[in-house]
Design a protein around this motif. Structure first.
Motif, short mmCIF file in Angstrom:
data_model
loop_
_atom_site.label_atom_id
_atom_site.label_comp_id
_atom_site.label_asym_id
_atom_site.label_seq_id
_atom_site.Cartn_x
_atom_site.Cartn_y
_atom_site.Cartn_z
N GLY A 57 -14.79 -11.98 37.72
CA GLY A 57 -15.42 -12.32 36.55
C GLY A 57 -16.53 -11.31 36.45
O GLY A 57 -17.29 -10.90 35.35
N LYS A 98 -16.38 -5.57 29.15
CA LYS A 98 -14.96 -5.72 28.87
C LYS A 98 -14.18 -4.58 28.89
O LYS A 98 -12.82 -4.88 28.83
CB LYS A 98 -15.11 -6.65 27.66
CG LYS A 98 -15.33 -8.15 27.65
CD LYS A 98 -14.86 -9.18 26.48
CE LYS A 98 -16.03 -8.86 25.58
NZ LYS A 98 -15.85 -9.94 24.52
N LEU A 108 -15.86 -8.27 34.39
CA LEU A 108 -15.84 -8.61 32.83
C LEU A 108 -17.22 -8.61 32.46
O LEU A 108 -17.79 -8.43 31.42
CB LEU A 108 -15.26 -9.81 32.58
CG LEU A 108 -13.54 -9.49 32.92
CD1 LEU A 108 -12.80 -10.98 33.11
CD2 LEU A 108 -13.06 -8.76 31.66
N VAL A 109 -18.17 -9.21 33.47
CA VAL A 109 -19.86 -9.45 33.07
C VAL A 109 -20.34 -7.91 32.74
O VAL A 109 -20.99 -7.49 31.81
CB VAL A 109 -20.52 -10.06 33.84
CG1 VAL A 109 -22.28 -9.93 33.82
CG2 VAL A 109 -20.09 -11.53 34.00
#
Lengths: 359, 335
Positions: free
Chosen positions: B147, B154, B150-151
């Motif tokens: 996660g 992207k 992706l933070v």
């Protein structure tokens, strides 16, 4: 009964926290999505956020139900994602080869083949775990690694698309104004509940999960029970694979069902079934799966960047696990609790523990 | 079990079967056989060129570093599923700090390693002190670090930094005209350090003792808590290092880098003969595990007609075979 003891009785119920979490998550959506709880009828179909949560959550519920039984026997099945991919790939391949893709007979044949292969996958896992005595994580790791390869082999590395109304019914279609997948889920849930709670099967599964050796010594065919659990889990994953591929009318050997095993395990854990095996709660698992699906939906609707989805899930996993850990509760809330902490939220307090506390 | 063992006729055969080094020997033998097969089949394509062998290290150096970390965890009877995510996160963090923030690699590398080690430490702390299954805690780690990737972004960030490019393209010459990359050399150094730590230090003995029987280790007075947490810290550190090596190899950061690599690492450890129940195995076996997995890829490349998914199927089949071997061996030992 005073209000206080009523509150205590409610919070003691094993489904209290999961249901509370689900309701809280649903309520969070209201300020962001006006009319979140509204359900409309359009073209004779029910529409609304709640309906789509159930619709998109169906595959996860199915996989999580199968996973619950496997975890109850003290195992784990990492290969469900691969089985989802294999079953979807095979069904789409069979349908796409037919002259008339709408033919119901052809679609049924595709379903039968896909589910048969899913059964074989489950049986393979079960044999490795129960007959050869391989650790479940590792035994199912084999199919997890090789299964995606097999799925890609079936699809030839391509994404197979199908154009069949009959096929799209199971994952995206409606029946009696409700999503068709809902009926499939209801059927599987009803069957598994009836089998495990209306017959002795559930008790046997819990006995095997509690202590496989002891249950074998008292005459339970623990190996057979374990194999059955994996076969059932494979079958559930197979149906979920059909749903997922039907919903998008395509089979992707690489990405279909990616990480669904992790979501399913998470659903089981949130639902109060301990990973160590033994007692299991199918109702809790369904709530757990709905929580995960609602969490995903909430993240989308709130407008939080979707990429933080995984971080949220990680935080949820760790919070739920910490709350379930007796040691954590003892350390954090220890001052308020007397007597030893209990094993799991669902477990009854031992008579011995009560006796320790009472004098 | 030792009592029963002593009643057995100590024939040459049973002694061989009881030798803990046998699985490593089998893997090494398999590697030689597979290599021989490749040499025979692809004679005319230059399979026997020294560089083909060295490329095994160059192409799989990052996997080796990660698998070495996983070996520590598996030796204690635990499991670490966060490996692939930490690798992915490290590539992303490195690329972001170097490219978008303009920090020098010399500063970024320690930060990345520190973050990985700290992540491992946290997971180890929760696993030990709250007695939550390692499986589920590291699963949370998997979600969390993926996660975070992706933070950060992207999209993939390609690295144009000259230091990184120079490092990536530096060839370490070897006698005979072949060469290794810096990453391959570092991964071999990691292997050497791990070998020394596991077999010649007190820490190494504690790792084996906990894997053999945690309760006994505790009763013996070994610092079980510290060792267990340290093992996950080592794994986190190795994963982050592997991420740096992967960054050098691929020269970009991507949120989808190394998805599922934890399974490759576990597969390498298992194929290398380390028992998943803990307490038995050699880190040198992990090297052979990585080499065998790498060789499958090389053979499939040389075959040319086979598609990449055969790699997965072959890995699965190999995993199955080795688990069966392990199973029969442990069954005999316990019988």
């Amino acid at each position: 009964m005073s209000l206080n003891s009523l509150w205590r009785a409610a919070t003691q119920h094993r489904l209290f926290w999961p249901v509370a979490a689900l309701i809280a998550l649903l309520v969070v959506n209201v300020p962001f999505t006006p009319g979140f709880f509204e359900i409309h009828v359009k073209n004779g179909h029910l529409y609304g956020s709640l309906v789509s949560i159930v619709l998109f959550g169906s595959p996860l519920i199915l996989v999580a139900i199968g996973m619950t039984l496997v975890i109850a026997t003290g195992g784990i099945d990492l290969s469900v994602g691969a089985v989802v991919a294999i079953s979807g790939a095979l069904a789409c391949l069979v349908v796409s080869k037919q002259d008339d893709q709408n033919a119901v007979a052809g679609v049924l044949l595709a379903f039968a083949l896909a589910l048969a292969v899913a059964l074989v996958c489950g049986a393979w896992n079960g044999l490795l775990v129960a007959r050869l005595g391989i650790q479940p994580i590792i035994a199912t790791l084999i199919l997890m690694v090789a299964g995606r390869g097999i799925a890609q082999l079936i699809t030839g590395g391509q994404i197979i698309t199908v154009n069949s109304d009959a096929y799209s019914l199971i994952g995206g279609g409606y029946w009696l104004a409700l999503p068709f997948s809902l009926f499939v889920v209801a059927l599987v849930v009803a069957l598994s509940m009836a089998l495990t709670r209306r017959t002795a099967l559930g008790l046997l599964v819990e006995a095997v999960g509690g202590n496989a050796e002891a249950s074998r010594l008292v005459g339970i065919r623990s190996r057979r029970i374990k194999i059955m659990a994996y076969v059932f889990c494979g079958l559930c994953a197979g149906i979920a694979g059909l749903m997922i591929s039907s919903n998008v009318s395509a089979a992707d050997g690489n990405n279909a069902g990616l990480w669904i095993e992790l979501d399913a395990i998470l659903a089981v854990v949130i639902g109060g079934t301990p990973l160590t095996g033994g007692r299991f709660h199918l109702g809790g698992t369904i709530i757990g799966a709905l929580i995960i699906q609602t969490l995903t939906t909430t993240i989308y609707t709130i407008g939080v960047p979707t990429q933080t989805n995984l971080v949220f899930k990680a935080v949820v996993v760790i919070v739920v696990c910490l709350m379930q850990s007796p040691l954590f509760r003892a350390k954090v809330f220890g001052a308020r609790r007397r007597g030893p902490a209990r094993r799991s939220p669902g477990a009854p307090v031992d008579a011995a523990q009560q006796m320790e506390v009472s004098p | 079990m030792s009592v029963i063992d002593s009643f057995r006729p100590s024939t040459e055969r049973s002694r061989l079967l009881h030798d803990r080094r046998l699985p490593v020997g089998v893997t090494a033998g398999l590697f030689v056989v597979m290599f021989g097969f490749g040499a025979f089949r692809y004679q005319s394509y230059g399979f026997l060129d020294g560089q083909v062998f060295m490329n095994l290290f160059i192409d799989n150096g990052y996997l080796l570093a990660a698998a070495v970390g996983a070996t520590f965890v598996i030796l204690t009877g635990g499991i670490d599923l966060s490996v692939g995510s930490i690798i992915g996160f490290t590539t992303m963090l490195t690329a972001w700090l170097v490219e978008k923030q303009g920090l020098p690699l010399l500063l970024v590398a320690p930060i990345a390693l520190g973050v990985g080690a700290f992540g491992g430490y946290l997971m180890g702390y929760v696993i030990h002190h709250f007695e939550i299954e390692p499986f589920i805690v590291t699963l949370a780690g998997l979600f969390f670090f993926r996660g975070l990737c992706l933070v950060i972004s992207k999209e993939s960030i390609s690295i144009t930094d000259p230091t990184v490019n120079n490092l990536a393209q530096t060839h370490v010459p070897l006698p005979g005209g072949a060469f290794l990359s810096i990453a391959a050399v570092i991964s071999l150094a990691v292997l050497a350090v791990a070998f020394y730590v596991l077999h010649y230090t007190r820490f190494g003995r504690r790792v084996y003792a906990i894997g053999g029987n945690e309760q006994s280790a505790l009763l013996m007075g070994l610092p079980v808590a510290g060792t267990k947490i340290a093992v996950y810290t080592v794994s986190g550190f190795c994963s982050a290092l592997s991420g740096l090596l992967f960054t050098l190899y691929i020269q970009s950061g991507d949120p989808l880098h190394a998805v599922g690599l934890e399974l490759d690492a576990i597969a390498a450890v298992v194929v290398g003969g380390t028992l998943l129940t803990g307490g038995s195995g050699y880190v040198i076996g992990t090297l052979f595990g990585v080499l065998v997995l790498g060789l499958i890829k090389t053979l499939i490349q040389f075959e040319g007609t086979l598609s990449s998914w055969w790699t997965k199927i072959a890995t699965g089949v190999l995993l199955f075979a080795f688990i069966l071997i392990q199973r029969t061996m442990t069954a005999r030992r316990r019988a």
